[in-house]
Design an enzyme around this catalytic site. Structure first.
Site, mmCIF file in Angstrom:
data_model
loop_
_atom_site.group_PDB
_atom_site.id
_atom_site.type_symbol
_atom_site.label_atom_id
_atom_site.label_comp_id
_atom_site.label_asym_id
_atom_site.label_seq_id
_atom_site.Cartn_x
_atom_site.Cartn_y
_atom_site.Cartn_z
ATOM 1 N N LYS A 101 95.991 69.473 91.044
ATOM 2 C CA LYS A 101 96.886 70.642 91.056
ATOM 3 C C LYS A 101 98.025 70.441 90.053
ATOM 4 C CE LYS A 101 94.963 73.224 94.235
ATOM 5 N NZ LYS A 101 94.455 74.560 93.951
ATOM 6 N N TYR A 125 93.284 65.296 94.837
ATOM 7 C CA TYR A 125 93.536 66.723 95.081
ATOM 8 C C TYR A 125 94.906 67.118 94.525
ATOM 9 C CZ TYR A 125 95.099 70.865 97.559
ATOM 10 O OH TYR A 125 95.635 72.097 97.848
ATOM 11 N N SER A 164 100.115 73.436 95.404
ATOM 12 C CA SER A 164 100.218 72.862 96.750
ATOM 13 C C SER A 164 101.416 71.934 96.851
ATOM 14 C CB SER A 164 98.943 72.062 97.025
ATOM 15 O OG SER A 164 99.103 71.252 98.149
HETATM 16 N N1 UFG Z 1 96.101 67.127 112.313
HETATM 17 C C1 UFG Z 1 95.739 66.533 113.507
HETATM 18 N N2 UFG Z 1 94.482 66.731 113.977
HETATM 19 C C2 UFG Z 1 93.557 67.496 113.324
HETATM 20 C C3 UFG Z 1 93.933 68.126 112.097
HETATM 21 C C4 UFG Z 1 95.216 67.910 111.627
HETATM 22 O O1 UFG Z 1 96.541 65.836 114.134
HETATM 23 O O2 UFG Z 1 92.426 67.635 113.802
HETATM 24 C C5 UFG Z 1 97.467 66.935 111.809
HETATM 25 C C6 UFG Z 1 97.490 66.315 110.414
HETATM 26 O O3 UFG Z 1 97.497 64.922 110.495
HETATM 27 C C7 UFG Z 1 98.780 66.894 109.858
HETATM 28 C C8 UFG Z 1 98.918 68.268 110.539
HETATM 29 O O4 UFG Z 1 98.049 68.201 111.670
HETATM 30 O O5 UFG Z 1 99.858 66.120 110.254
HETATM 31 C C9 UFG Z 1 98.462 69.400 109.645
HETATM 32 O O6 UFG Z 1 97.180 69.065 109.113
HETATM 33 P P1 UFG Z 1 96.267 70.096 108.323
HETATM 34 O O7 UFG Z 1 94.995 69.394 108.019
HETATM 35 O O8 UFG Z 1 96.216 71.387 109.064
HETATM 36 O O9 UFG Z 1 97.089 70.381 106.987
HETATM 37 P P2 UFG Z 1 97.630 69.342 105.900
HETATM 38 O O10 UFG Z 1 99.112 69.231 106.108
HETATM 39 O O11 UFG Z 1 96.880 68.069 105.905
HETATM 40 O O12 UFG Z 1 97.193 70.036 104.539
HETATM 41 C C10 UFG Z 1 97.630 71.283 104.081
HETATM 42 C C11 UFG Z 1 96.575 71.840 103.137
HETATM 43 C C12 UFG Z 1 96.415 70.955 101.944
HETATM 44 C C13 UFG Z 1 97.755 70.742 101.287
HETATM 45 C C14 UFG Z 1 98.784 70.281 102.277
HETATM 46 C C15 UFG Z 1 100.107 70.278 101.599
HETATM 47 O O13 UFG Z 1 95.339 71.961 103.796
HETATM 48 O O14 UFG Z 1 95.530 71.562 101.030
HETATM 49 O O15 UFG Z 1 98.838 71.152 103.402
HETATM 50 O O16 UFG Z 1 101.128 70.245 102.484
HETATM 51 F F1 UFG Z 1 97.649 69.795 100.334
#
Ligand code: UFG
Length: 336
Positions: free
Chosen positions: A151, A147, A123
């Site tokens: 990894k 997490y 990741s």
């Molecule tokens: N976000 C919102 N509202 C929500 C969900 C997400 O504003 O309800 C925002 C988050 O703050 C973030 C973006 O949307 O800025 C993307 O969020 P996600 O939860 O879709 O994905 P992440 O970037 O947090 O995480 C993903 C994977 C992880 C990994 C990460 C590495 O799910 O396992 O990318 O980049 F670690």
């Protein structure tokens, strides 16, 4: 479809989950025989569209040994793992059990299996707070959560195993996996769902607000920027890596992303454009552990594997996810 995999058997650990199930479908289409190994804690049996299925847990070393005894694998793909950054901070034990200890069991079995080739789902979380706008594989690794650390620890162990025992390993560092099967057969079904695109699609279809986690980041519109990569493109990179491994010794790390960043607001606009519906939103505080911007430099994957993402446009990623989510929404409504 090419039959490059004819006569080859691949173990897909976590093959009933989101990315794993798309992988099984792609491998079968390319002529591989597959053995899916999944404990169904997050996966779905009906998402495994063919091949053999073993309901089991990586904690069960005896079962793993039996499987490696029964099948002669040409490669092992490891998708199983816990994936929520926030949960890993609250309950690290789960992450070190699932992502580290269980993976060590798998590494042991792969090593003894006689044909030691592994593709590991890593990741972008291994990098931690980015020091530059675009991140390549030489960026220092300083993960911010258990997490990300779990990894990175697996990567370090796999590197040692490659050196000492001749394992051939690709560790693929995903940026934001998104989208759904272009044929509409599969999609994202996490419970609970935490990812932006499925949550925002549900908000659009059900007319219930989704939350934007922070709009005061140092990005053009104040919301976080991410590199969304289509699940089918991720799977294609895995398949190319699998075909490359017999030629490649040692341990290799590759970023998988499009190299293009989209803000949360841009993703929501794409969803509104694709679905013709408004995404109702609430503005909320920042979510702990979210870097402002995570965008991949994935030139190494392109050069090494000849990988060319096909579905790079955010509208395409969103359209495939929307088609899948709309069907689920209709089923939910029909079920009352
Ligand atoms: N976000 C919102 N509202 C929500 C969900 C997400 O504003 O309800 C925002 C988050 O703050 C973030 C973006 O949307 O800025 C993307 O969020 P996600 O939860 O879709 O994905 P992440 O970037 O947090 O995480 C993903 C994977 C992880 C990994 C990460 C590495 O799910 O396992 O990318 O980049 F670690």
């Amino acid at each position: 479809m090419s039959q490059v995999g004819a006569g080859k058997t691949v173990l897909v650990v976590g093959g009933a989950g989101y990315i794993g199930s798309h992988m099984v479908k792609s491998l079968l289409a390319h002529g591989y025989d597959t053995v899916t190994f999944d404990n169904l804690s997050n996966g779905h049996r009906d998402a495994v569209l063919g091949g053999h299925f073993v309901h089991g847990d990586l904690a069960d070393r005896e079962l793993l040994e039996d499987i490696f005894e029964e099948f002669d694998f040409d490669g092992v793909l490891h998708f199983a793992g816990s994936i929520q950054v926030g949960e890993s901070v609250r309950d690290p034990q789960v992450y070190y059990d699932n992502n580290l200890a269980n993976t060590l069991n798998l590494l042991r079995a792969v090593r003894r299996g006689g044909n030691p080739k592994l593709i590991f789902s890593s990741s972008a979380a291994v990098y931690g707070e980015p020091r530059q706008a675009i991140i390549d594989e030489r960026h220092p690794c300083a993960p911010l959560s258990p997490y990300g650390r779990s990894k990175l620890m697996v990567e370090q162990i796999a590197r040692d195993f490659a050196q000492a025992y001749g394992l051939r390993v690709f560790s693929l560092r995903y940026f934001n996996a998104a989208g759904a099967d272009p044929d509409g057969d599969l999609g994202e079904r996490h419970a609970p769902e935490t990812h932006l695109i499925p949550l925002a699609l549900r908000a659009a279809f059900a007319r219930e607000p989704c939350e934007i986690f922070g709009n005061d980041y140092s990005t053009p519109d104040g919301t976080c920027v991410r590199d969304y990569i289509h699940v089918a493109d991720l799977c294609e990179a895995h398949r190319l890596a699998l075909e490359y491994l017999p030629r490649a010794g040692g341990f290799h790390v590759l970023n998988l992303g499009n190299g293009a960043g989209y803000s949360v607001r841009e993703v929501l606009s794409a969803i509104e454009w694709v679905t013709g519906k408004t995404v109702p939103i609430n503005l909320g505080p920042r979510r702990a552990g979210d870097p402002a911007r995570l965008v991949a430099d994935a030139k190494r994957a392109r050069a090494m594997l000849g990988w060319r993402p096909r579905y790079g446009a955010i509208e395409t990623i969103v359209a495939h996810a929307a088609a899948f989510e709309q069907r689920r929404h209709q089923h939910r409504r029909a079920a009352g």
